[in-house]
Enzyme design. Structure first.
Site, PDB file in Angstrom:
ATOM      1  N   GLY A  39       1.400  -2.979  -9.180  1.00  0.00           N
ATOM      2  CA  GLY A  39       1.577  -1.793  -8.344  1.00  0.00           C
ATOM      3  C   GLY A  39       1.626  -2.128  -6.872  1.00  0.00           C
ATOM      4  N   ASP A  40       2.008  -1.113  -6.091  1.00  0.00           N
ATOM      5  CA  ASP A  40       2.045  -1.230  -4.634  1.00  0.00           C
ATOM      6  C   ASP A  40       3.030  -2.290  -4.154  1.00  0.00           C
ATOM      7  OD1 ASP A  40      -0.203   0.589  -4.714  1.00  0.00           O
ATOM      8  OD2 ASP A  40      -1.384  -1.146  -5.300  1.00  0.00           O
ATOM      9  N   LYS A  43       7.922   0.090  -4.069  1.00  0.00           N
ATOM     10  CA  LYS A  43       8.979   0.796  -4.823  1.00  0.00           C
ATOM     11  C   LYS A  43       9.482   2.011  -4.060  1.00  0.00           C
ATOM     12  CE  LYS A  43       6.172   1.339  -8.324  1.00  0.00           C
ATOM     13  NZ  LYS A  43       5.019   0.446  -8.106  1.00  0.00           N
ATOM     14  N   HIS A  68       3.400   6.308  -3.306  1.00  0.00           N
ATOM     15  CA  HIS A  68       4.582   5.651  -2.754  1.00  0.00           C
ATOM     16  C   HIS A  68       4.720   6.031  -1.287  1.00  0.00           C
ATOM     17  CE1 HIS A  68       6.463   5.342  -7.034  1.00  0.00           C
ATOM     18  NE2 HIS A  68       5.448   4.552  -6.841  1.00  0.00           N
ATOM     19  N   ASP A 372       7.824 -10.588   5.333  1.00  0.00           N
ATOM     20  CA  ASP A 372       7.316 -10.812   6.688  1.00  0.00           C
ATOM     21  C   ASP A 372       5.811 -11.091   6.719  1.00  0.00           C
ATOM     22  OD1 ASP A 372       7.636  -7.997   5.820  1.00  0.00           O
ATOM     23  OD2 ASP A 372       6.280  -7.617   7.503  1.00  0.00           O
TER      24      ASP A 372
HETATM   25  P1  IMP Z   1      -5.706   4.968 -13.575  1.00  0.00           P
HETATM   26  O1  IMP Z   1      -4.229   4.931 -13.645  1.00  0.00           O
HETATM   27  O2  IMP Z   1      -6.233   5.829 -12.455  1.00  0.00           O
HETATM   28  O3  IMP Z   1      -6.353   5.285 -14.890  1.00  0.00           O
HETATM   29  O4  IMP Z   1      -6.228   3.496 -13.201  1.00  0.00           O
HETATM   30  C1  IMP Z   1      -6.090   2.399 -14.093  1.00  0.00           C
HETATM   31  C2  IMP Z   1      -5.847   1.111 -13.318  1.00  0.00           C
HETATM   32  O5  IMP Z   1      -4.530   1.129 -12.793  1.00  0.00           O
HETATM   33  C3  IMP Z   1      -6.772   0.904 -12.126  1.00  0.00           C
HETATM   34  O6  IMP Z   1      -7.017  -0.486 -11.977  1.00  0.00           O
HETATM   35  C4  IMP Z   1      -5.956   1.405 -10.961  1.00  0.00           C
HETATM   36  O7  IMP Z   1      -6.366   0.827  -9.746  1.00  0.00           O
HETATM   37  C5  IMP Z   1      -4.576   0.948 -11.375  1.00  0.00           C
HETATM   38  N1  IMP Z   1      -3.479   1.749 -10.821  1.00  0.00           N
HETATM   39  C6  IMP Z   1      -3.046   2.936 -11.275  1.00  0.00           C
HETATM   40  N2  IMP Z   1      -2.003   3.351 -10.555  1.00  0.00           N
HETATM   41  C7  IMP Z   1      -1.758   2.407  -9.648  1.00  0.00           C
HETATM   42  C8  IMP Z   1      -0.760   2.260  -8.625  1.00  0.00           C
HETATM   43  O8  IMP Z   1       0.139   3.084  -8.434  1.00  0.00           O
HETATM   44  N3  IMP Z   1      -0.849   1.126  -7.880  1.00  0.00           N
HETATM   45  C9  IMP Z   1      -1.796   0.180  -8.100  1.00  0.00           C
HETATM   46  N4  IMP Z   1      -2.710   0.265  -9.049  1.00  0.00           N
HETATM   47  C10 IMP Z   1      -2.704   1.380  -9.806  1.00  0.00           C
END
Ligand code: IMP
Length: 463
Positions: A39-40, A43, A68, A372
């Site tokens: 994630g992050d 996107k 996002h 960067d």
């Molecule tokens: P949940 O989706 O809130 O149940 O979290 C489950 C795991 O996914 C945790 O470790 C969150 O930090 C991670 N997580 C959920 N959505 C994202 C996201 O959009 N970016 C990064 N980590 C995420």
């Protein structure tokens, strides 16, 4: 969208020449943008860049756990439920059936966008989308607390091992569990039928009362919850529609759809680092079920890869750098959660994981983001294999326990310095940065189509 809305503009924006040419998809097809890490990855920026070539941007999974960010002319907009294409005129934002929607959060997000001058009138919300109710968020928090190391109610002789996931506490897991449980699940269409909604809320709360008390919480207040959700429903009513027909009609008319993956491939409930994952199929594999669009309609897939690794929440992260390198990346990359503000764990790029994620998604193009951030480091490392029991492997293991045991094997490259953020073509980049990109492309086996060198739309290289 009305002509007036198109003219008043979701906003007039400065176009990088590159953005208009990258992607676009073919008529009557879908293109996907998905994250290849935890994630992050950026996107939001990629989707916003590509959105102009599309007629709709479609969210198909996750909920308000996603965050996002889109930076336009220096102003940062954080989106959680509304698809990133909302900033483009003539591009319909669609929240499809696979998303779990917190109706109160959605109303507040829409209001924030309206305040920023963004037209949200054509945001479509699937009547089949399941709702995240206040008791799902409460349950998420109570479960996490009960499973964490200092849990309340643990028997005295129990070893207090931390078994929490580190969720965003946005109620995502409990809402998807309710969907699988069926009879007490509330869908967006229930907002149009207050009696049915009240019945479901009543049943869902009755089942939860004893559990919440056992976990140290208060039993949910049925009436207050039903009224708050129904009030949000009055705002959402004009947006609720059958998005399955909407999307098929668009495809039939030769329109182009852009599917926006939320969360990311390594958090996919089936294919990620289970159990440290989210509760939906975040990869391309979630699109058909989450939208009603069959797989053969998905043409191109852009896999978004940050130039280094990050992770929030618990779970294995073999290339994590807890010391100076990790701190430097966190500060240079502003690696703090968009949704929760939590500092992200940072480390080197894991190419074994990236290649696995690219394979799962059938990735056709890579977008390498935040290049960067690495400028100025003396040396760069990428993980090209895992050592397990004395043997090296290029395979990503099936679960978290196995991944915890791997030792990363690194390749080291010289770092690069100099001005990266103003580069508009690959030839403007320092040679070391180009070597780094070439290695990613070669290892993953997918061409790099986009390189991002800063947060703004204009700081993008089309390869
Ligand atoms: P949940 O989706 O809130 O149940 O979290 C489950 C795991 O996914 C945790 O470790 C969150 O930090 C991670 N997580 C959920 N959505 C994202 C996201 O959009 N970016 C990064 N980590 C995420």
């Amino acid at each position: 969208m009305t002509e007036q809305a198109a003219a008043s503009g979701r906003r007039a924006v400065r176009e990088p020449a590159a953005a208009a040419r990258v992607g676009g998809g073919s008529p009557g097809s879908g293109t996907a943008v998905v994250g290849l890490q935890w994630g992050d990855e950026g996107k939001g920026k990629v989707i916003d860049l590509l959105a102009d070539g599309f007629d709709a941007v479609v969210r198909y999974n996750g909920g308000a756990n996603a965050g996002h960010s889109v930076v336009i002319d220096g102003v940062r907009h954080a989106l959680h439920l509304v698809p990133s294409g909302v900033f483009r005129p003539r591009c319909r934002p669609v929240i499809a059936n696979g998303v779990v929607v917190d109706p109160i959060a959605l109303v507040s997000e829409l209001a924030g966008l309206v305040k920023a001058g963004v037209d949200v009138s054509d945001v479509a919300l699937s009547d089949r989308a399941h709702l995240v109710m206040p008791y799902h968020k409460e349950e998420d928090g109570l479960r996490e607390r009960a499973l964490s190391a200092g849990r309340s109610g643990a028997a005295e002789d129990e070893v207090a091992e931390d078994r929490s996931i580190g969720t965003t506490k946005r109620g995502i897991g409990p809402a998807y569990a309710e969907k699988a449980n069926r009879s007490t699940a509330v869908r967006a269409r229930d907002l149009l039928d207050p009696a049915e909604l009240r019945r479901k809320v009543h049943d869902a709360c009755a089942l939860r009362g004893p559990l919440f008390e056992r976990l140290g919480g208060d039993p949910p207040d049925v009436d207050a919850i039903a009224e708050a959700v129904l009030e949000a429903g009055t705002t959402l009513r004009p947006h609720i529609t059958d998005t399955v027909y909407l999307l098929h009609e668009m495809l039939g008319a030769g329109k182009r759809l852009l599917f926006e993956g939320a969360n990311a491939t390594l958090l996919d409930v089936d294919h990620g680092t289970y159990p440290f994952v989210t509760s939906s199929n975040c990869s391309v594999l979630g699109i058909p079920a989450g939208t009603g669009v069959p797989p053969h309609r998905i043409g191109a897939v852009t896999g978004v890869l940050k130039a280094y690794g990050t992770r929030v929440g618990a779970g294995p992260f073999p290339t994590e750098q807890a010391g100076e390198v990790g701190d430097r990346i966190r500060e240079a990359g502003n690696e703090y959660g968009t949704t929760t503000g939590r500092p992200r764990r940072c480390g080197w790029l894991d190419l074994v994981a990236a290649r696995y994620a690219a394979m799962l998604n059938g990735t056709t193009t890579l977008a390498v983001m935040l290049l960067d951030v690495l400028a100025g480091l003396d040396e760069l490392r990428v993980c090209t294999a895992y050592r397990v029991g004395g043997e090296e492997t290029g395979r990503f293991p099936a679960d978290a326990r196995a991944l915890e045991r791997v030792e990363p094997v690194y390749e080291t490259m010289a770092g690069f310095a100099g001005e990266v953020t103003t580069a508009t073509s690959l030839s403007d980049l320092p040679p070391g940065a180009r070597v780094y990109l070439d290695r990613i492309e070669e290892y993953v086996g997918v061409p790099v189509g986009i390189v991002s060198v800063g947060p703004d739309r204009a700081q993008t290289i089309e390869v």
